[in-house]
Structure formats: structure tokens, C-alpha cells
Scaffold this motif. Structure first.
Motif, PDB file in Angstrom:
ATOM      1  N   UNK A  42       0.975  -1.783  -0.013  1.00 44.61           N
ATOM      2  CA  UNK A  42      -0.106   0.507   0.227  1.00 44.61           C
ATOM      3  C   UNK A  42       0.827   1.277   0.003  1.00 44.61           C
ATOM      4  N   UNK A  43       0.283   2.102  -0.045  1.00 52.76           N
ATOM      5  CA  UNK A  43       0.353   3.652  -0.047  1.00 52.76           C
ATOM      6  C   UNK A  43       0.889   4.824  -1.086  1.00 52.76           C
ATOM      7  N   UNK A  49      -6.889  -1.049  -1.401  1.00 52.48           N
ATOM      8  CA  UNK A  49      -8.272  -1.204  -1.610  1.00 52.48           C
ATOM      9  C   UNK A  49      -8.398  -3.576  -2.270  1.00 52.48           C
ATOM     10  N   UNK A  50      -8.313  -2.545  -3.586  1.00 56.32           N
ATOM     11  CA  UNK A  50      -8.311  -3.144  -4.805  1.00 56.32           C
ATOM     12  C   UNK A  50      -7.086  -4.179  -4.837  1.00 56.32           C
ATOM     13  N   UNK A  51      -6.148  -4.304  -4.832  1.00 56.86           N
ATOM     14  CA  UNK A  51      -4.919  -5.031  -4.707  1.00 56.86           C
ATOM     15  C   UNK A  51      -4.998  -6.476  -2.722  1.00 56.86           C
ATOM     16  N   UNK A  52      -5.207  -5.272  -2.131  1.00 56.79           N
ATOM     17  CA  UNK A  52      -5.212  -6.062  -0.990  1.00 56.79           C
ATOM     18  C   UNK A  52      -6.088  -7.396  -0.823  1.00 56.79           C
ATOM     19  N   UNK A 143      -6.154   7.127  -1.408  1.00 60.93           N
ATOM     20  CA  UNK A 143      -7.328   7.014  -0.308  1.00 60.93           C
ATOM     21  C   UNK A 143      -9.190   7.197  -1.449  1.00 60.93           C
ATOM     22  N   UNK A 144      -8.971   8.667  -0.887  1.00 61.50           N
ATOM     23  CA  UNK A 144     -10.608   9.530  -1.112  1.00 61.50           C
ATOM     24  C   UNK A 144     -10.977   9.010  -2.962  1.00 61.50           C
ATOM     25  N   UNK A 145      -9.729   9.112  -3.487  1.00 57.06           N
ATOM     26  CA  UNK A 145      -9.712   8.742  -5.243  1.00 57.06           C
ATOM     27  C   UNK A 145     -10.327   7.403  -5.677  1.00 57.06           C
ATOM     28  N   UNK A 146      -9.893   6.509  -4.485  1.00 61.19           N
ATOM     29  CA  UNK A 146      -9.901   4.732  -4.996  1.00 61.19           C
ATOM     30  C   UNK A 146     -11.296   4.886  -4.727  1.00 61.19           C
ATOM     31  N   UNK A 147     -11.963   5.833  -3.130  1.00 62.66           N
ATOM     32  CA  UNK A 147     -12.919   4.649  -2.533  1.00 62.66           C
ATOM     33  C   UNK A 147     -14.260   5.834  -3.563  1.00 62.66           C
ATOM     34  N   UNK A 148     -13.684   7.071  -4.018  1.00 58.06           N
ATOM     35  CA  UNK A 148     -15.019   7.371  -5.114  1.00 58.06           C
ATOM     36  C   UNK A 148     -14.685   6.664  -6.217  1.00 58.06           C
ATOM     37  N   UNK A 149     -14.028   6.124  -6.949  1.00 54.17           N
ATOM     38  CA  UNK A 149     -14.042   5.036  -8.291  1.00 54.17           C
ATOM     39  C   UNK A 149     -14.957   3.629  -8.104  1.00 54.17           C
ATOM     40  N   UNK A 150     -14.806   2.962  -6.671  1.00 57.19           N
ATOM     41  CA  UNK A 150     -15.241   2.075  -6.331  1.00 57.19           C
ATOM     42  C   UNK A 150     -16.660   2.470  -6.146  1.00 57.19           C
ATOM     43  N   UNK A 157     -16.404  11.771   2.160  1.00 54.96           N
ATOM     44  CA  UNK A 157     -15.484  13.222   3.097  1.00 54.96           C
ATOM     45  C   UNK A 157     -14.251  12.720   3.896  1.00 54.96           C
ATOM     46  N   UNK A 158     -13.849  13.385   4.245  1.00 53.90           N
ATOM     47  CA  UNK A 158     -11.661  13.142   5.725  1.00 53.90           C
ATOM     48  C   UNK A 158     -12.462  11.885   6.160  1.00 53.90           C
ATOM     49  N   UNK A 159     -14.224  11.856   6.560  1.00 48.25           N
ATOM     50  CA  UNK A 159     -14.063  10.915   7.620  1.00 48.25           C
ATOM     51  C   UNK A 159     -14.265   9.924   7.210  1.00 48.25           C
ATOM     52  N   UNK A 160     -14.655   9.116   5.504  1.00 55.22           N
ATOM     53  CA  UNK A 160     -14.741   8.494   4.819  1.00 55.22           C
ATOM     54  C   UNK A 160     -13.394   7.478   4.725  1.00 55.22           C
ATOM     55  N   UNK A 161     -12.324   8.460   3.934  1.00 53.21           N
ATOM     56  CA  UNK A 161     -11.057   7.707   4.564  1.00 53.21           C
ATOM     57  C   UNK A 161     -10.921   7.708   5.538  1.00 53.21           C
ATOM     58  N   UNK A 162     -10.936   8.414   6.393  1.00 50.31           N
ATOM     59  CA  UNK A 162     -10.097   7.745   8.213  1.00 50.31           C
ATOM     60  C   UNK A 162     -11.115   6.518   8.279  1.00 50.31           C
ATOM     61  N   UNK A 163     -12.206   5.940   8.074  1.00 52.93           N
ATOM     62  CA  UNK A 163     -12.640   5.530   8.635  1.00 52.93           C
ATOM     63  C   UNK A 163     -12.509   4.033   8.247  1.00 52.93           C
ATOM     64  N   UNK A 164     -11.922   4.219   6.129  1.00 51.77           N
ATOM     65  CA  UNK A 164     -11.565   3.051   5.906  1.00 51.77           C
ATOM     66  C   UNK A 164     -10.547   2.375   6.093  1.00 51.77           C
TER      67      UNK A 164
END
Length: 215
Positions: A42-43, A49-52, A143-150, A157-164
Motif C-alpha cells: 500500500x501507500x 483496497x483492490x490490490x490487498x 484513498x479518497x480517489x479509490x473510494x470514489x472510483x469504487x 469525505x475526510x471521515x470516509x477516508x479515515x474510516x476506510x
């Protein structure tokens, strides 16, 4: 791999042992073949998310033939469970927070390293941890970009990223499973696979009971 999902796909396309099912897109491992992942999942890309998730599923579907070596970028995420707790943030504010030696050279406190407009909350703390202590300055936005794609381009939101990040490292999360499945080294025949280097300084060294403290 460091989260570069496009690189992963290119690798699968040329691999002699891995392929994708044309209909389900699930990974397949060639009969009698072994696959060793060398760590750092990661990083540095929009694909953590998808690779792991794919790597964990591959491990589960081909027991004994998929081997995971853990890297520093994988293991260091365990810190987040402690350092992103509300109580920890309350008792260890950025203005007094200890920092690694490589960031002390700047002469700035963690609070000064953040934007003056950023509150000392969980998302600011995660950004600081990733950028200044994990060498992953873009990981939060990746991570924000990947969550948006998925999630079909939904606003993340920032909290969506944190929670992920917290979900992935908590029990049941894919990164947590990767850590549970992984090892610091894998021996196959006369070949040793490790993430770090093997050098004459550390070759043959084993910790004794005085070097290790388990809690």
C-alpha cells in the motif's frame, strides 16, 4: 506494489503463473506454481483496497501456494488503531506529540508541520502520520480517489477516508488479514524471500530472551 493497481494488472498480464478469469476477473494461479509477494502492498497508488483484497483472496483460494512477505508499509498500519483513537488524540495533542528523528531536523513540531487552519482532529492526525512518519504524503488523497472510483464517483469525505483506513486494519479487514497471513520471511527450497536486506551484519542473528519483550 505499493498500491499501484495498474502496475499490478500489467504484471498479471505478463505473468507466467498468474492470470485472470475472462468472465469473473478473479485471479488464477497456474497448477503446481507458487506465488510469493515481497511486501509493501500500500501507500503509493490508487489501488490499496483492490490490490490487498485480491491478494488476500488469492492466498485463501490457493492454500500453501501463495506466500506473503510483510513489508514496513504493511506492518506500520497497526499503529493507526492506537494513534487514531479519540482518547489518544486528546491526551497527545499535536503541539506536544513526539515525532520520529527524521522530522525533528526541521525544528518544527507536528502541529507546525500541519496547516494552520487544520484542527487537531482524527483526519488531520491521519494525514500527519501518513506524510511525516510513514513516507506516504499522497496516501490520504489516493484513498479518497479509490473510494470514489469504487463507489461510482460519489463524494468522499475526510471521515470516509479515515474510516476506510481503520476498517482495513481492524479485525475482518483485508489489510488485517494480510498481516495475519504474512510472514517476515519465506523459505522455498534453498531460496530465502525477505522484504529487507540480508547482510553479513544480520545474517545468522537471532534474538534471545533478553532482547524480546512480549506484552
Amino acid at each position: 506494489m505499493e498500491g499501484d493497481y495498474e502496475y499490478w494488472n500489467r504484471y498479471v498480464n505478463i505473468s507466467r503463473v498468474l492470470s485472470r478469469d475472462s468472465e469473473t476477473r478473479r485471479l488464477k494461479l497456474k497448477e503446481n506454481a507458487h506465488f510469493v509477494f515481497g511486501g509493501d502492498a500500500v501507500d503509493w497508488g490508487v489501488g490499496d483496497l483492490r490490490f490487498v483484497s485480491e491478494l488476500v483472496k488469492l492466498y485463501e483460494e490457493y492454500p500453501g501456494r501463495v506466500h506473503i512477505v510483510l513489508g514496513n508499509r504493511d506492518i506500520n498500519k497497526l499503529r493507526l488503531l492506537q494513534e487514531l483513537r479519540p482518547r489518544h488524540i486528546e491526551t497527545h495533542p499535536l503541539k506536544r506529540l513526539s515525532q520520529p528523528y527524521w522530522t525533528r531536523r526541521s525544528g518544527k513540531t507536528p502541529y507546525e508541520q500541519c496547516s494552520a487552519d487544520d484542527p487537531d482532529n482524527v483526519s488531520t492526525r491521519l494525514r500527519w502520520i501518513l506524510q511525516f512518519t510513514m513516507g506516504a504524503p499522497k496516501a490520504f488523497e489516493y484513498r479518497r480517489e479509490e473510494l470514489s472510483l469504487m463507489n461510482e464517483e460519489q463524494k468522499i469525505s475526510d471521515m470516509d477516508v479515515v474510516n476506510s483506513f481503520l476498517k482495513e486494519i481492524s479485525r475482518g479487514g483485508s489489510l488485517r488479514k494480510l498481516l495475519e497471513f504474512g510472514k517476515l520471511g519465506v523459505i522455498m527450497g534453498n531460496t530465502l524471500f525477505v522484504h529487507g536486506g540480508v547482510h553479513k551484519v544480520n545474517y545468522g542473528w537471532l534474538p534471545n530472551s533478553n532482547d524480546v519483550r512480549c506484552t
